[in-house]
Design an enzyme around this catalytic site. Sequence first.
Site, PDB file in Angstrom:
ATOM      1  N   LYS A  42       0.857  -1.199   0.000  1.00 56.66           N
ATOM      2  CA  LYS A  42       0.000   0.000   0.000  1.00 56.66           C
ATOM      3  C   LYS A  42       0.890   1.245   0.000  1.00 56.66           C
ATOM      4  O   LYS A  42       1.915   1.263   0.680  1.00 56.66           O
ATOM      5  CB  LYS A  42      -0.894   0.001   1.256  1.00 56.66           C
ATOM      6  CG  LYS A  42      -1.651   1.310   1.509  1.00 56.66           C
ATOM      7  CD  LYS A  42      -2.720   1.605   0.479  1.00 56.66           C
ATOM      8  CE  LYS A  42      -3.340   3.002   0.685  1.00 56.66           C
ATOM      9  NZ  LYS A  42      -4.154   3.434  -0.469  1.00 56.66           N
ATOM     10  N   MET A  68     -10.148   6.716  -1.149  1.00 53.72           N
ATOM     11  CA  MET A  68      -9.673   6.190   0.131  1.00 53.72           C
ATOM     12  C   MET A  68      -8.935   7.269   0.925  1.00 53.72           C
ATOM     13  O   MET A  68      -9.065   7.346   2.146  1.00 53.72           O
ATOM     14  CB  MET A  68      -8.739   4.999  -0.103  1.00 53.72           C
ATOM     15  CG  MET A  68      -9.346   3.865  -0.949  1.00 53.72           C
ATOM     16  SD  MET A  68     -10.853   3.207  -0.266  1.00 53.72           S
ATOM     17  CE  MET A  68     -10.214   2.298   1.121  1.00 53.72           C
ATOM     18  N   CYS A 124      -1.594   9.950  -6.737  1.00 55.83           N
ATOM     19  CA  CYS A 124      -2.748   9.718  -5.862  1.00 55.83           C
ATOM     20  C   CYS A 124      -3.827  10.775  -6.150  1.00 55.83           C
ATOM     21  O   CYS A 124      -3.564  11.971  -6.081  1.00 55.83           O
ATOM     22  CB  CYS A 124      -2.361   9.793  -4.394  1.00 55.83           C
ATOM     23  SG  CYS A 124      -3.839   9.689  -3.361  1.00 55.83           S
TER      24      CYS A 124
HETATM   25  O1  RRO Z   1      -5.564   5.934  -1.183  1.00 54.27           O
HETATM   26  C1  RRO Z   1      -6.133   6.356  -2.214  1.00 54.27           C
HETATM   27  O2  RRO Z   1      -7.139   7.081  -2.168  1.00 54.27           O
HETATM   28  C2  RRO Z   1      -5.619   6.042  -3.543  1.00 54.27           C
HETATM   29  C3  RRO Z   1      -4.299   6.173  -3.914  1.00 54.27           C
HETATM   30 BR1  RRO Z   1      -2.949   6.636  -2.721  1.00 54.27          BR
HETATM   31  C4  RRO Z   1      -3.931   5.951  -5.255  1.00 54.27           C
HETATM   32  O3  RRO Z   1      -2.765   6.065  -5.661  1.00 54.27           O
HETATM   33  N1  RRO Z   1      -4.907   5.602  -6.119  1.00 54.27           N
HETATM   34  C5  RRO Z   1      -6.184   5.471  -5.761  1.00 54.27           C
HETATM   35  O4  RRO Z   1      -7.032   5.160  -6.609  1.00 54.27           O
HETATM   36  N2  RRO Z   1      -6.540   5.682  -4.453  1.00 54.27           N
END
Ligand code: RRO
Length: 305
Positions: A42, A68, A124
């Site tokens: 992650k 997220m 992100c």
């Molecule tokens: O954690 C997220 O909201 C997230 C990340 Br870091 C990412 O690189 N890609 C994504 O779809 N969600």
Amino acid sequence: METSIKSLMFSTPFTNAAGVWCTTEKELKEIRDSAAGFVTFKSMTIFPRKGNVEPRFSYFNHSSINSMGLPNKGVDYYCKVAKKLQGKKPMIASIAGFSPDEYITLLKKVNNAPFDGIEVNLSCPNVVGKGIFAYNIPLSIKIMKELRKMTEKVLGVKLPPYVSRDNVKNMAEGLINAKVDFVTTINSFPLGCAIDYKKEKMKIKPNDGIGGLGGAATKNIGIGQVVLFRQFSKGKLGIIGVGGVEKGSDVYEYILAGASAVAVGTALWKNKPVLFSKLKYELESIMKKQKVKKLSEKIGALKII
Ligand code: RRO
């Protein structure tokens, strides 16, 4: 079906996409013990984060939307997990800073842990109020040059979809110049929106319902980016293809387009790590039908008509 990126050798060309099934030690161990050829962690930040408010993920039509907001247990936790899980298959750290200096701090930490490769997440889409570094190409190249000076590990960057050939060309050429080893393309499409028409509501709450679109809806965007990165890098960058991989034929398409491996997000969330055994079986049977002895010979073998 062995493939490789620089010194990293993969027994199968699949991994989990950073973010899916890789936040806890238990999940990471399950990926390590599955038919995936390597494990991606992650995206980790300097300090642990709870992420955005819920609901922040929704699955529909073999696709997904997420906001997220980088929930993760912090870089020190993942360095400890890497020590416990090392030795069985390559492990890639995904790092996510909020400034160029934070990327440097994170790189130093993961460089001292037993990760085999480092994926710098410059894409992100979901941190409220923060933009996507990778849409600033000169800044991204500058960050990658700095990081390259600090590590001899296999180093790559996770990219968002681009909508101009010039952007792909400039990024590919800049990364080669910075001696970066691979790109992972694509992160989720950053401005997706999914609606529950019965409730007349957005499916996710953060950022007023706009988030990263993944899965089947993005497969042909991902493949297009792989083709263009292959073309503009003239094979000098390794490519991990991401977007809508669910079947062996999806993997084979990404390989033909120029990827050396694929990462699976939405379909892994839906089907759990046993999905990798299904992908392996299906890819094997495609290789037999297509009379392919070594999958690596088919990387980028796509015919333009
Ligand atoms: O954690 C997220 O909201 C997230 C990340 Br870091 C990412 O690189 N890609 C994504 O779809 N969600």
